[in-house]
Design an enzyme around this catalytic site. Structure first.
Site, PDB file in Angstrom:
ATOM      1  N   LYS A   1      36.527  26.616  33.628  1.00 40.35           N
ATOM      2  CA  LYS A   1      36.521  26.718  35.096  1.00 40.35           C
ATOM      3  C   LYS A   1      36.454  25.324  35.726  1.00 40.35           C
ATOM      4  CE  LYS A   1      36.535  31.257  35.873  1.00 40.35           C
ATOM      5  NZ  LYS A   1      37.579  31.927  36.668  1.00 40.35           N
TER       6      LYS A   1
ATOM      7  N   SER B   1      40.614  35.966  34.546  1.00 44.99           N
ATOM      8  CA  SER B   1      39.804  35.331  33.492  1.00 44.99           C
ATOM      9  C   SER B   1      38.762  36.332  33.014  1.00 44.99           C
ATOM     10  CB  SER B   1      39.059  34.107  34.039  1.00 44.99           C
ATOM     11  OG  SER B   1      38.116  33.632  33.097  1.00 44.99           O
TER      12      SER B   1
ATOM     13  N   LEU C   1      42.247  35.256  40.147  1.00 44.91           N
ATOM     14  CA  LEU C   1      40.974  35.782  39.633  1.00 44.91           C
ATOM     15  C   LEU C   1      41.081  36.114  38.147  1.00 44.91           C
ATOM     16  CD1 LEU C   1      41.289  37.042  42.790  1.00 44.91           C
ATOM     17  CD2 LEU C   1      39.076  37.959  42.187  1.00 44.91           C
TER      18      LEU C   1
ATOM     19  N   THR D   1      28.342  38.635  40.953  1.00 42.68           N
ATOM     20  CA  THR D   1      28.820  39.688  41.843  1.00 42.68           C
ATOM     21  C   THR D   1      28.934  40.999  41.062  1.00 42.68           C
ATOM     22  OG1 THR D   1      29.982  38.080  43.189  1.00 42.68           O
ATOM     23  CG2 THR D   1      30.776  40.351  43.322  1.00 42.68           C
TER      24      THR D   1
ATOM     25  N   ASP E   1      48.132  41.470  35.889  1.00 48.45           N
ATOM     26  CA  ASP E   1      46.941  41.557  35.035  1.00 48.45           C
ATOM     27  C   ASP E   1      47.382  41.959  33.626  1.00 48.45           C
ATOM     28  OD1 ASP E   1      44.338  42.513  33.917  1.00 48.45           O
ATOM     29  OD2 ASP E   1      43.670  42.242  35.976  1.00 48.45           O
TER      30      ASP E   1
ATOM     31  N   TYR F   1      33.917  28.990  28.870  1.00 52.19           N
ATOM     32  CA  TYR F   1      34.019  29.532  30.231  1.00 52.19           C
ATOM     33  C   TYR F   1      33.725  28.452  31.270  1.00 52.19           C
ATOM     34  CZ  TYR F   1      33.268  32.767  34.162  1.00 52.19           C
ATOM     35  OH  TYR F   1      33.340  33.432  35.366  1.00 52.19           O
TER      36      TYR F   1
HETATM   37  P1  NAD Z   1      36.877  41.244  35.480  1.00 45.12           P
HETATM   38  O1  NAD Z   1      36.831  41.007  34.025  1.00 45.12           O
HETATM   39  O2  NAD Z   1      36.559  42.606  35.978  1.00 45.12           O
HETATM   40  O3  NAD Z   1      38.284  40.794  36.081  1.00 45.12           O
HETATM   41  C1  NAD Z   1      39.054  39.769  35.543  1.00 45.12           C
HETATM   42  C2  NAD Z   1      40.492  40.268  35.445  1.00 45.12           C
HETATM   43  O4  NAD Z   1      41.336  39.227  34.929  1.00 45.12           O
HETATM   44  C3  NAD Z   1      40.626  41.445  34.473  1.00 45.12           C
HETATM   45  O5  NAD Z   1      41.318  42.505  35.104  1.00 45.12           O
HETATM   46  C4  NAD Z   1      41.410  40.874  33.299  1.00 45.12           C
HETATM   47  O6  NAD Z   1      42.159  41.838  32.618  1.00 45.12           O
HETATM   48  C5  NAD Z   1      42.243  39.812  33.995  1.00 45.12           C
HETATM   49  N1  NAD Z   1      42.723  38.766  33.091  1.00 45.12           N
HETATM   50  C6  NAD Z   1      42.004  38.027  32.209  1.00 45.12           C
HETATM   51  N2  NAD Z   1      42.802  37.181  31.532  1.00 45.12           N
HETATM   52  C7  NAD Z   1      44.070  37.378  32.006  1.00 45.12           C
HETATM   53  C8  NAD Z   1      45.326  36.813  31.698  1.00 45.12           C
HETATM   54  N3  NAD Z   1      45.455  35.880  30.757  1.00 45.12           N
HETATM   55  N4  NAD Z   1      46.419  37.239  32.379  1.00 45.12           N
HETATM   56  C9  NAD Z   1      46.305  38.200  33.337  1.00 45.12           C
HETATM   57  N5  NAD Z   1      45.120  38.786  33.666  1.00 45.12           N
HETATM   58  C10 NAD Z   1      44.023  38.378  33.006  1.00 45.12           C
HETATM   59  O7  NAD Z   1      35.878  40.165  36.150  1.00 45.12           O
HETATM   60  P2  NAD Z   1      35.440  39.967  37.664  1.00 45.12           P
HETATM   61  O8  NAD Z   1      33.970  40.023  37.682  1.00 45.12           O
HETATM   62  O9  NAD Z   1      36.206  40.854  38.565  1.00 45.12           O
HETATM   63  O10 NAD Z   1      35.855  38.435  37.883  1.00 45.12           O
HETATM   64  C11 NAD Z   1      37.029  38.049  38.587  1.00 45.12           C
HETATM   65  C12 NAD Z   1      37.086  36.520  38.651  1.00 45.12           C
HETATM   66  O11 NAD Z   1      35.922  36.018  39.339  1.00 45.12           O
HETATM   67  C13 NAD Z   1      37.107  35.836  37.281  1.00 45.12           C
HETATM   68  O12 NAD Z   1      37.978  34.736  37.325  1.00 45.12           O
HETATM   69  C14 NAD Z   1      35.676  35.367  37.109  1.00 45.12           C
HETATM   70  O13 NAD Z   1      35.608  34.216  36.278  1.00 45.12           O
HETATM   71  C15 NAD Z   1      35.271  35.055  38.540  1.00 45.12           C
HETATM   72  N6  NAD Z   1      33.819  35.164  38.677  1.00 45.12           N
HETATM   73  C16 NAD Z   1      33.209  36.390  38.697  1.00 45.12           C
HETATM   74  C17 NAD Z   1      31.828  36.468  38.788  1.00 45.12           C
HETATM   75  C18 NAD Z   1      31.100  37.772  38.834  1.00 45.12           C
HETATM   76  O14 NAD Z   1      29.868  37.765  38.850  1.00 45.12           O
HETATM   77  N7  NAD Z   1      31.735  38.922  38.873  1.00 45.12           N
HETATM   78  C19 NAD Z   1      31.074  35.293  38.869  1.00 45.12           C
HETATM   79  C20 NAD Z   1      31.730  34.071  38.826  1.00 45.12           C
HETATM   80  C21 NAD Z   1      33.106  34.021  38.754  1.00 45.12           C
END
Ligand code: NAD
Ligand code: UDP
Length: 347
Positions: free
Chosen positions: A149, A75, A73, A175, A31, A145
């Site tokens: 995706k 992003s 994950l 989520t 990360d 975004y």
């Molecule tokens: P979050 O922001 O808490 O977690 C994403 C993690 O990715 C972070 O820790 C961030 O530092 C890391 N990251 C981002 N770019 C990076 C890079 N270039 N290299 C290494 N690490 C990197 O978000 P989340 O809610 O935990 O989401 C996790 C994944 O699930 C994401 O890909 C998101 O698109 C997807 N998602 C989440 C939701 C939701 O509602 N939470 C909905 C749809 C999709």
């Protein structure tokens, strides 16, 4: 097994790492902390089977021991987050995804790519099933975004079809849960922190837009099911909770569960193209994985409220980083980190 979790310091990722460790796996969390937080994995660092590598997966990956599983994950995920770093968001889902797919191929590992309900855009089909192609603007304000995706999905499927990679795509619907950053800017975090601080609760637009919120423990079990099910290979599956409410209904629930006296403040609609309706069709997840969300909305919100109550330490001194922003917008200290990274890169 050896499991790599890219984005493992984020909200979903850190809960996933914890669950994988409790199942006896060795976990490698990669990360760059752009939106994730070290505090999310602090307790895991004490475990000998947990390893943290701070790295931006846009760039060449460090050498790892052979992996059995790769969860992608990584992003930015919140609308304020990806709006602030649009190019990085496009790059992590394209270049970052390519690096992880190539790594999976090299290691003979199985990969799971986390896509999103945003690939359906502002949907014209309700609820959204996996075969719906969406209503997305490829140049709109959310395109960094949702198009990123969609590209990540296409790349994953190309590796499945042309290289025989064992990979699957999961479309995550909204989520929430413990370990969200308090400055994340998404609905549940904003409303809970505002309610706990006695501040006005911000409703973007008239609050009639709907979402279906899934508690993080359900999402983690769904991700593991999708990874471990051989029937999910080469498939795209929605994961989410099909209980749908309006934003205003969520706000009322949170106000009641926090016993807050905060009022509602109605502002302009969020980042353009804010989807008006969103609810997953979860039949495929049930049939293919035998999975469905189990945690009710009030139970999940209560757990999340308890987490933020402790975090904000309302009885003591509030950490300066959490102080409410003067003009009512969400304070986002991580933006400073991104500016710092930019500066480092350009100098
Ligand atoms: P979050 O922001 O808490 O977690 C994403 C993690 O990715 C972070 O820790 C961030 O530092 C890391 N990251 C981002 N770019 C990076 C890079 N270039 N290299 C290494 N690490 C990197 O978000 P989340 O809610 O935990 O989401 C996790 C994944 O699930 C994401 O890909 C998101 O698109 C997807 N998602 C989440 C939701 C939701 O509602 N939470 C909905 C749809 C999709
Ligand atoms: N929203 C809101 N107030 C907030 C944050 C979000 O009314 O403080 C609304 C937002 O306009 C959207 C919904 O809540 O309609 C969900 O927004 P979120 O940012 O959580 O994620 P999205 O589903 O848009 O990706």
């Amino acid at each position: 097994m050896r499991v790599l979790v890219a984005g493992g310091a984020g909200m979903i990722g850190s809960n996933l790492c914890e669950q994988l460790l409790s199942r006896g796996h060795e976990v490698f969390c990669v990360d760059n902390l752009v939106t994730g937080r070290r505090v999310n994995i602090e307790a895991l660092l004490a475990q000998p089977r947990f390893h943290f590598v701070q790295h931006d997966i846009i760039h060449e990956l460090p050498a790892f021991a052979l992996m059995d599983r790769i969860f992608h994950l990584a992003s930015p995920a919140s609308p304020p987050g990806y709006t602030r770093v649009p190019i990085e968001t496009l790059r992590v889902n394209s270049e970052g995804t390519r690096r992880l797919l190539e790594m999976a191929e090299l290691h003979g590992a199985r990969l799971l790519y986390t896509s999103t309900s945003e690939t359906y855009g502002d949907p014209l089909q309700h609820p959204q099933s996996e075969d719906y192609r969406g209503n997305v603007s490829c140049t709109g304000p959310r395109s960094m975004y949702d198009e990123a995706k969609r590209y990540g999905e296409a790349l994953t499927m190309a590796f499945v079809r042309t290289r025989g990679l064992d990979a699957r795509v999961v479309r995550i619907f909204n989520t929430y849960g413990p370990r969200s950053a308090p400055d994340d800017g998404r609905l549940v975090v904003n409303l809970i922190t505002q309610a706990l601080r006695g501040q006005p609760m911000t409703i973007y637009g008239d609050g009639s837009q709907t979402r279906s919120l899934c508690y993080v423990s359900d999402m983690v079990s769904g991700l593991i099911c999708a990874m471990e099910s051989p029937r999910a290979a080469g498939e795209v599956v929605n994961l989410g909770n099909a209980e749908e409410h309006t934003v205003l209904e969520f706000a009322r629930m949170i106000r009641e569960l926090t016993s807050s006296t905060s009022g509602f403040v109605f502002g302009p609609p969020a980042v353009g193209d804010d989807p008006q309706l969103r609810c997953p069709d979860t039949r495929k997840a049930r049939e293919l994985l035998g999975w469905e969300a189990r945690v009710g909305i009030r139970e999940g919100l209560t757990q999340t409220i308890n987490y933020f109550r402790k975090l904000l330490d309302l009885d003591g001194v509030r950490p300066a980083a959490l102080a409410p922003h003067q003009n009512g917008t969400v304070h986002r200290p991580w933006l400073k980190r991104i500016d710092g990274l930019r500066h480092e890169r350009s100098s």
